[in-house]
Design a protein around this motif. Structure first.
Motif, PDB file in Angstrom:
ATOM      1  N   ARG A   1      35.888 -36.889  16.505  1.00 59.55           N
ATOM      2  CA  ARG A   1      34.743 -36.010  16.265  1.00 59.55           C
ATOM      3  C   ARG A   1      34.555 -35.134  17.485  1.00 59.55           C
ATOM      4  O   ARG A   1      34.939 -35.502  18.602  1.00 59.55           O
ATOM      5  CB  ARG A   1      33.467 -36.808  15.992  1.00 59.55           C
ATOM      6  N   GLY A   2      34.013 -33.965  17.260  1.00 57.45           N
ATOM      7  CA  GLY A   2      33.818 -33.050  18.374  1.00 57.45           C
ATOM      8  C   GLY A   2      33.227 -31.744  17.897  1.00 57.45           C
ATOM      9  O   GLY A   2      32.540 -31.687  16.890  1.00 57.45           O
ATOM     10  N   TYR A   3      33.520 -30.699  18.627  1.00 58.95           N
ATOM     11  CA  TYR A   3      32.989 -29.385  18.270  1.00 58.95           C
ATOM     12  C   TYR A   3      33.911 -28.299  18.816  1.00 58.95           C
ATOM     13  O   TYR A   3      34.716 -28.520  19.716  1.00 58.95           O
ATOM     14  CB  TYR A   3      31.565 -29.196  18.797  1.00 58.95           C
ATOM     15  N   ASP A   4      33.792 -27.132  18.215  1.00 58.48           N
ATOM     16  CA  ASP A   4      34.508 -25.938  18.646  1.00 58.48           C
ATOM     17  C   ASP A   4      33.505 -24.938  19.190  1.00 58.48           C
ATOM     18  O   ASP A   4      32.367 -24.860  18.704  1.00 58.48           O
ATOM     19  CB  ASP A   4      35.217 -25.272  17.457  1.00 58.48           C
ATOM     20  N   LEU A   5      33.927 -24.152  20.155  1.00 59.10           N
ATOM     21  CA  LEU A   5      33.195 -22.970  20.578  1.00 59.10           C
ATOM     22  C   LEU A   5      34.033 -21.759  20.189  1.00 59.10           C
ATOM     23  O   LEU A   5      35.216 -21.676  20.535  1.00 59.10           O
ATOM     24  CB  LEU A   5      32.943 -22.983  22.089  1.00 59.10           C
ATOM     25  N   HIS A   6      33.424 -20.839  19.429  1.00 59.25           N
ATOM     26  CA  HIS A   6      34.103 -19.634  18.963  1.00 59.25           C
ATOM     27  C   HIS A   6      33.358 -18.407  19.472  1.00 59.25           C
ATOM     28  O   HIS A   6      32.133 -18.348  19.397  1.00 59.25           O
ATOM     29  CB  HIS A   6      34.136 -19.567  17.439  1.00 59.25           C
ATOM     30  N   GLN A   7      34.120 -17.440  19.958  1.00 61.94           N
ATOM     31  CA  GLN A   7      33.547 -16.167  20.405  1.00 61.94           C
ATOM     32  C   GLN A   7      34.349 -15.041  19.764  1.00 61.94           C
ATOM     33  O   GLN A   7      35.537 -14.854  20.059  1.00 61.94           O
ATOM     34  CB  GLN A   7      33.606 -16.081  21.934  1.00 61.94           C
ATOM     35  N   ASP A   8      33.706 -14.314  18.848  1.00 59.86           N
ATOM     36  CA  ASP A   8      34.376 -13.204  18.183  1.00 59.86           C
ATOM     37  C   ASP A   8      34.633 -12.072  19.174  1.00 59.86           C
ATOM     38  O   ASP A   8      33.943 -11.947  20.190  1.00 59.86           O
ATOM     39  CB  ASP A   8      33.525 -12.677  17.023  1.00 59.86           C
ATOM     40  N   CYS A   9      35.631 -11.258  18.859  1.00 64.55           N
ATOM     41  CA  CYS A   9      35.985 -10.120  19.706  1.00 64.55           C
ATOM     42  C   CYS A   9      36.027  -8.845  18.883  1.00 64.55           C
ATOM     43  O   CYS A   9      36.422  -8.863  17.716  1.00 64.55           O
ATOM     44  CB  CYS A   9      37.356 -10.327  20.353  1.00 64.55           C
ATOM     45  N   ASP A  10      35.626  -7.744  19.503  1.00 66.14           N
ATOM     46  CA  ASP A  10      35.856  -6.430  18.920  1.00 66.14           C
ATOM     47  C   ASP A  10      37.267  -6.022  19.330  1.00 66.14           C
ATOM     48  O   ASP A  10      37.653  -6.154  20.495  1.00 66.14           O
ATOM     49  CB  ASP A  10      34.826  -5.421  19.445  1.00 66.14           C
TER      50      ASP A  10
ATOM     51  N   LYS B   1      37.396  -6.913  23.210  1.00 64.91           N
ATOM     52  CA  LYS B   1      36.216  -7.135  24.034  1.00 64.91           C
ATOM     53  C   LYS B   1      35.407  -8.265  23.405  1.00 64.91           C
ATOM     54  O   LYS B   1      34.999  -8.166  22.246  1.00 64.91           O
ATOM     55  CB  LYS B   1      35.379  -5.857  24.102  1.00 64.91           C
ATOM     56  N   PRO B   2      35.187  -9.360  24.157  1.00 68.03           N
ATOM     57  CA  PRO B   2      34.398 -10.472  23.604  1.00 68.03           C
ATOM     58  C   PRO B   2      32.961 -10.046  23.301  1.00 68.03           C
ATOM     59  O   PRO B   2      32.340  -9.322  24.070  1.00 68.03           O
ATOM     60  CB  PRO B   2      34.414 -11.514  24.723  1.00 68.03           C
ATOM     61  N   GLN B   3      32.470 -10.477  22.160  1.00 68.77           N
ATOM     62  CA  GLN B   3      31.059 -10.269  21.849  1.00 68.77           C
ATOM     63  C   GLN B   3      30.225 -11.253  22.669  1.00 68.77           C
ATOM     64  O   GLN B   3      30.745 -12.231  23.205  1.00 68.77           O
ATOM     65  CB  GLN B   3      30.827 -10.467  20.352  1.00 68.77           C
ATOM     66  N   GLU B   4      28.953 -11.002  22.757  1.00 66.96           N
ATOM     67  CA  GLU B   4      28.071 -11.836  23.593  1.00 66.96           C
ATOM     68  C   GLU B   4      27.894 -13.256  23.043  1.00 66.96           C
ATOM     69  O   GLU B   4      27.906 -14.227  23.779  1.00 66.96           O
ATOM     70  CB  GLU B   4      26.690 -11.172  23.723  1.00 66.96           C
ATOM     71  N   GLU B   5      27.745 -13.367  21.720  1.00 70.72           N
ATOM     72  CA  GLU B   5      27.392 -14.655  21.116  1.00 70.72           C
ATOM     73  C   GLU B   5      28.579 -15.621  21.085  1.00 70.72           C
ATOM     74  O   GLU B   5      29.686 -15.258  20.695  1.00 70.72           O
ATOM     75  CB  GLU B   5      26.893 -14.429  19.690  1.00 70.72           C
ATOM     76  N   VAL B   6      28.328 -16.849  21.524  1.00 68.06           N
ATOM     77  CA  VAL B   6      29.298 -17.945  21.407  1.00 68.06           C
ATOM     78  C   VAL B   6      28.720 -18.937  20.401  1.00 68.06           C
ATOM     79  O   VAL B   6      27.597 -19.412  20.564  1.00 68.06           O
ATOM     80  CB  VAL B   6      29.553 -18.633  22.768  1.00 68.06           C
ATOM     81  N   LYS B   7      29.490 -19.222  19.340  1.00 64.22           N
ATOM     82  CA  LYS B   7      29.002 -20.086  18.265  1.00 64.22           C
ATOM     83  C   LYS B   7      29.613 -21.476  18.399  1.00 64.22           C
ATOM     84  O   LYS B   7      30.797 -21.608  18.728  1.00 64.22           O
ATOM     85  CB  LYS B   7      29.354 -19.486  16.905  1.00 64.22           C
TER      86      LYS B   7
END
Length: 199
Positions: free
Chosen positions: A100-109, A119-125
């Motif tokens: 069990r765990g989690y992922d951190l995702h950061q979308d990019c333009d 360019k990474p967007q500000e929000e990290v999900k």
């Protein structure tokens, strides 16, 4: 000749059997594929301590299998540890075998011209996962996997489409290395067992 542009396109005298080569490749494909493996045993699947972490390659174009379009590996994340952090253009899916765990995702333009610009967007999900879940990583997303269990390793199966690379779009970038990564370490049976131990 009747065409005014003749002087331009008639230039050059090199000969090359490019179409003939395509036909030959197509003709030889059945025989070539007959020599490629459809079944791989665990001993055929190499281990790698990569910058992304501990991997056991299941399908890879260097393994001489019949698979033409997909690469897959099993990733082991030691208890309480994390994978490397990377970004690639191709989308990816991962099946959580155990843990069990989690992922951190950061979308990019992204802009693709002669080169890649992202360019990474500000929000990290943050996305929580456990055994039996499938993790989807969208194209060009910075991502990292975290094992939330301080006592047991997590195992993930990753599958990614090889076609991006074959189309010249292998935009893979490592942003952070897995904590266990050491390029001087040679994996042997004892070292692999060490990473698989539970506390």
């Amino acid at each position: 000749m009747a065409w005014s542009e003749t002087a331009a396109w008639v230039a050059g005298t090199d000969n090359a059997p490019l179409y003939a080569n395509l036909l030959q490749d197509a003709t030889e494909a059945p025989q070539r594929n007959a020599g490629r493996r459809k079944i791989l045993k665990p001993t055929d699947m190499p281990w790698e301590m990569s910058r992304q972490g501990l991997l056991k390659h299941l399908i890879n174009e260097d393994l001489n299998t019949r698979m033409e379009t997909v690469d897959a590996y099993m990733q082991i994340i030691p208890a309480g540890s994390r994978s490397g952090k990377h970004r690639h253009l191709a989308e990816e899916c991962l099946y959580v075998l155990e843990g069990r765990g989690y992922d951190l995702h950061q979308d990019c333009d992204v802009e693709i011209t002669d080169t890649y610009f992202w360019k990474p967007q500000e929000e990290v999900k943050r996305f929580e996962w456990e055994a039996g879940d499938v993790i989807y990583v969208p194209p060009n997303t910075i991502h990292q996997h975290f094992n939330a269990d301080p006592h047991r390793p997590a195992r993930l199966i990753s599958a990614i489409n090889r076609i991006y690379k074959q189309c010249g779009l292998n935009d893979l970038e490592q942003i952070e290395d897995a904590p266990e990564y050491d390029p001087s370490v040679v994996l042997d049976a004892e070292k692999i067992r060490e990473y698989l131990r539970t506390t």
